[in-house]
Design a protein around this motif. Structure first.
Motif, mmCIF file in Angstrom:
data_model
loop_
_atom_site.group_PDB
_atom_site.id
_atom_site.type_symbol
_atom_site.label_atom_id
_atom_site.label_comp_id
_atom_site.label_asym_id
_atom_site.label_seq_id
_atom_site.Cartn_x
_atom_site.Cartn_y
_atom_site.Cartn_z
ATOM 1 N N PRO A 13 23.979 -28.134 -44.097
ATOM 2 C CA PRO A 13 23.532 -27.720 -45.434
ATOM 3 C C PRO A 13 22.916 -28.887 -46.204
ATOM 4 O O PRO A 13 23.512 -29.958 -46.285
ATOM 5 C CB PRO A 13 24.813 -27.233 -46.101
ATOM 6 C CG PRO A 13 25.918 -27.850 -45.336
ATOM 7 C CD PRO A 13 25.419 -28.089 -43.948
ATOM 8 N N PRO A 14 21.709 -28.704 -46.757
ATOM 9 C CA PRO A 14 21.056 -29.785 -47.484
ATOM 10 C C PRO A 14 21.658 -30.070 -48.859
ATOM 11 O O PRO A 14 21.508 -31.170 -49.383
ATOM 12 C CB PRO A 14 19.611 -29.318 -47.611
ATOM 13 C CG PRO A 14 19.685 -27.827 -47.514
ATOM 14 C CD PRO A 14 20.872 -27.519 -46.649
ATOM 15 N N ASP A 15 22.327 -29.073 -49.450
ATOM 16 C CA ASP A 15 22.897 -29.282 -50.780
ATOM 17 C C ASP A 15 24.072 -28.323 -51.004
ATOM 18 O O ASP A 15 24.398 -27.511 -50.139
ATOM 19 C CB ASP A 15 21.834 -29.096 -51.871
ATOM 20 C CG ASP A 15 21.133 -27.750 -51.796
ATOM 21 O OD1 ASP A 15 21.810 -26.738 -51.528
ATOM 22 O OD2 ASP A 15 19.909 -27.716 -52.023
ATOM 23 N N ALA A 16 24.675 -28.417 -52.182
ATOM 24 C CA ALA A 16 25.869 -27.622 -52.496
ATOM 25 C C ALA A 16 25.569 -26.126 -52.524
ATOM 26 O O ALA A 16 26.397 -25.319 -52.087
ATOM 27 C CB ALA A 16 26.465 -28.063 -53.819
ATOM 28 N N SER A 17 24.412 -25.739 -53.023
ATOM 29 C CA SER A 17 24.099 -24.303 -53.077
ATOM 30 C C SER A 17 23.907 -23.742 -51.666
ATOM 31 O O SER A 17 24.310 -22.615 -51.387
ATOM 32 C CB SER A 17 22.871 -24.036 -53.942
ATOM 33 O OG SER A 17 21.712 -24.602 -53.367
ATOM 34 N N ALA A 18 23.315 -24.534 -50.774
ATOM 35 C CA ALA A 18 23.166 -24.103 -49.377
ATOM 36 C C ALA A 18 24.532 -24.000 -48.705
ATOM 37 O O ALA A 18 24.774 -23.095 -47.902
ATOM 38 C CB ALA A 18 22.262 -25.062 -48.616
ATOM 39 N N GLN A 19 25.431 -24.915 -49.056
ATOM 40 C CA GLN A 19 26.791 -24.865 -48.507
ATOM 41 C C GLN A 19 27.493 -23.583 -48.938
ATOM 42 O O GLN A 19 28.200 -22.959 -48.148
ATOM 43 C CB GLN A 19 27.612 -26.087 -48.943
ATOM 44 C CG GLN A 19 29.021 -26.111 -48.373
ATOM 45 C CD GLN A 19 29.051 -26.215 -46.861
ATOM 46 O OE1 GLN A 19 28.429 -27.114 -46.292
ATOM 47 N NE2 GLN A 19 29.755 -25.306 -46.212
ATOM 48 N N ALA A 20 27.276 -23.171 -50.174
ATOM 49 C CA ALA A 20 27.885 -21.940 -50.674
ATOM 50 C C ALA A 20 27.368 -20.727 -49.896
ATOM 51 O O ALA A 20 28.141 -19.832 -49.525
ATOM 52 C CB ALA A 20 27.608 -21.769 -52.157
ATOM 53 N N VAL A 21 26.062 -20.691 -49.626
ATOM 54 C CA VAL A 21 25.476 -19.594 -48.844
ATOM 55 C C VAL A 21 26.011 -19.632 -47.416
ATOM 56 O O VAL A 21 26.329 -18.599 -46.825
ATOM 57 C CB VAL A 21 23.930 -19.659 -48.865
ATOM 58 C CG1 VAL A 21 23.326 -18.642 -47.909
ATOM 59 C CG2 VAL A 21 23.408 -19.455 -50.277
ATOM 60 N N LEU A 22 26.131 -20.826 -46.855
ATOM 61 C CA LEU A 22 26.658 -20.986 -45.504
ATOM 62 C C LEU A 22 28.095 -20.472 -45.423
ATOM 63 O O LEU A 22 28.452 -19.745 -44.488
ATOM 64 C CB LEU A 22 26.582 -22.459 -45.096
ATOM 65 C CG LEU A 22 26.867 -22.816 -43.653
ATOM 66 C CD1 LEU A 22 25.899 -22.111 -42.709
ATOM 67 C CD2 LEU A 22 26.769 -24.322 -43.463
ATOM 68 N N ASP A 23 28.902 -20.821 -46.405
ATOM 69 C CA ASP A 23 30.288 -20.352 -46.441
ATOM 70 C C ASP A 23 30.353 -18.820 -46.525
ATOM 71 O O ASP A 23 31.156 -18.183 -45.840
ATOM 72 C CB ASP A 23 31.038 -20.967 -47.627
ATOM 73 C CG ASP A 23 31.244 -22.464 -47.476
ATOM 74 O OD1 ASP A 23 31.112 -22.995 -46.341
ATOM 75 O OD2 ASP A 23 31.530 -23.123 -48.509
ATOM 76 N N LYS A 24 29.497 -18.236 -47.348
ATOM 77 C CA LYS A 24 29.461 -16.773 -47.467
ATOM 78 C C LYS A 24 28.992 -16.133 -46.160
ATOM 79 O O LYS A 24 29.485 -15.072 -45.769
ATOM 80 C CB LYS A 24 28.551 -16.355 -48.621
ATOM 81 C CG LYS A 24 29.142 -16.632 -49.981
ATOM 82 C CD LYS A 24 28.211 -16.242 -51.097
ATOM 83 C CE LYS A 24 28.802 -16.639 -52.444
ATOM 84 N NZ LYS A 24 27.891 -16.343 -53.544
ATOM 85 N N SER A 25 28.054 -16.780 -45.491
ATOM 86 C CA SER A 25 27.561 -16.253 -44.214
ATOM 87 C C SER A 25 28.668 -16.234 -43.167
ATOM 88 O O SER A 25 28.840 -15.252 -42.446
ATOM 89 C CB SER A 25 26.382 -17.085 -43.719
ATOM 90 O OG SER A 25 25.309 -17.019 -44.628
ATOM 91 N N TYR A 26 29.431 -17.322 -43.080
ATOM 92 C CA TYR A 26 30.562 -17.354 -42.153
ATOM 93 C C TYR A 26 31.614 -16.309 -42.523
ATOM 94 O O TYR A 26 32.231 -15.699 -41.647
ATOM 95 C CB TYR A 26 31.190 -18.746 -42.075
ATOM 96 C CG TYR A 26 30.514 -19.652 -41.072
ATOM 97 C CD1 TYR A 26 30.528 -19.361 -39.707
ATOM 98 C CD2 TYR A 26 29.861 -20.807 -41.483
ATOM 99 C CE1 TYR A 26 29.917 -20.181 -38.787
ATOM 100 C CE2 TYR A 26 29.239 -21.648 -40.560
ATOM 101 C CZ TYR A 26 29.275 -21.327 -39.209
ATOM 102 O OH TYR A 26 28.663 -22.144 -38.296
ATOM 103 N N ALA A 27 31.809 -16.072 -43.820
ATOM 104 C CA ALA A 27 32.756 -15.051 -44.260
ATOM 105 C C ALA A 27 32.293 -13.657 -43.806
ATOM 106 O O ALA A 27 33.106 -12.840 -43.364
ATOM 107 C CB ALA A 27 32.928 -15.097 -45.775
ATOM 108 N N LEU A 28 30.997 -13.398 -43.888
ATOM 109 C CA LEU A 28 30.455 -12.116 -43.423
ATOM 110 C C LEU A 28 30.651 -11.951 -41.922
ATOM 111 O O LEU A 28 31.000 -10.865 -41.445
ATOM 112 C CB LEU A 28 28.974 -12.002 -43.779
ATOM 113 C CG LEU A 28 28.653 -11.802 -45.250
ATOM 114 C CD1 LEU A 28 27.145 -11.944 -45.493
ATOM 115 C CD2 LEU A 28 29.147 -10.447 -45.719
#
Length: 124
Positions: free
Chosen positions: A34-49
């Motif tokens: 993840p390049p930044d904190a907002s991308a990390q948040a999307v990545l975390d949500k993607s793994y949750a899905l």
């Protein structure tokens, strides 16, 4: 308005599940690392899905219909490949890998009476 049920359309449902999971995996691939904190948040949500989809994937992998079962194998392959690229697995990911192995090993078992020498014998 057409409603699909598990007994009527498992092949279509497994295909749809695979397509959804592959789109999520595409998002994960593009955001790793993840390049930044907002991308990390999307990545975390993607793994949750993905975690939410996995029980359905397990059901499809062990389905008796080979087409239904094979529809989700593309996702399984990509998901395992993504896990292999991680530096370490958390406890949930280790559990998921164990569950995948259990489901796949159950799928490839042969009946006790299976005769390997006879052509045309079917798996369980």
């Amino acid at each position: 308005n057409v409603a699909l049920t598990w007994t009527e359309e498992p092949c279509k449902l497994s295909n749809l599940t695979n397509k959804i999971a592959m789109e999520i995996m595409d998002c994960i691939t593009k955001l790793t690392p993840p390049p930044d904190a907002s991308a990390q948040a999307v990545l975390d949500k993607s793994y949750a899905l993905i975690r939410e989809l996995l029980p359905l994937v397990y059901l499809f992998v062990q389905h008796n219909d080979e087409e239904t079962s094979s529809n989700v194998l593309q996702f399984v392959q990509v998901y395992v490949g993504q896990l292999k690229r991680l530096k370490s697995l958390d406890a949930d990911q280790v559990r998921q890998c164990g569950e995948l192995l259990r489901v796949i090993s159950k799928k490839i078992q042969y009946d006790e009476g299976y005769q390997f020498e006879k052509e045309g014998e079917e798996e369980v």
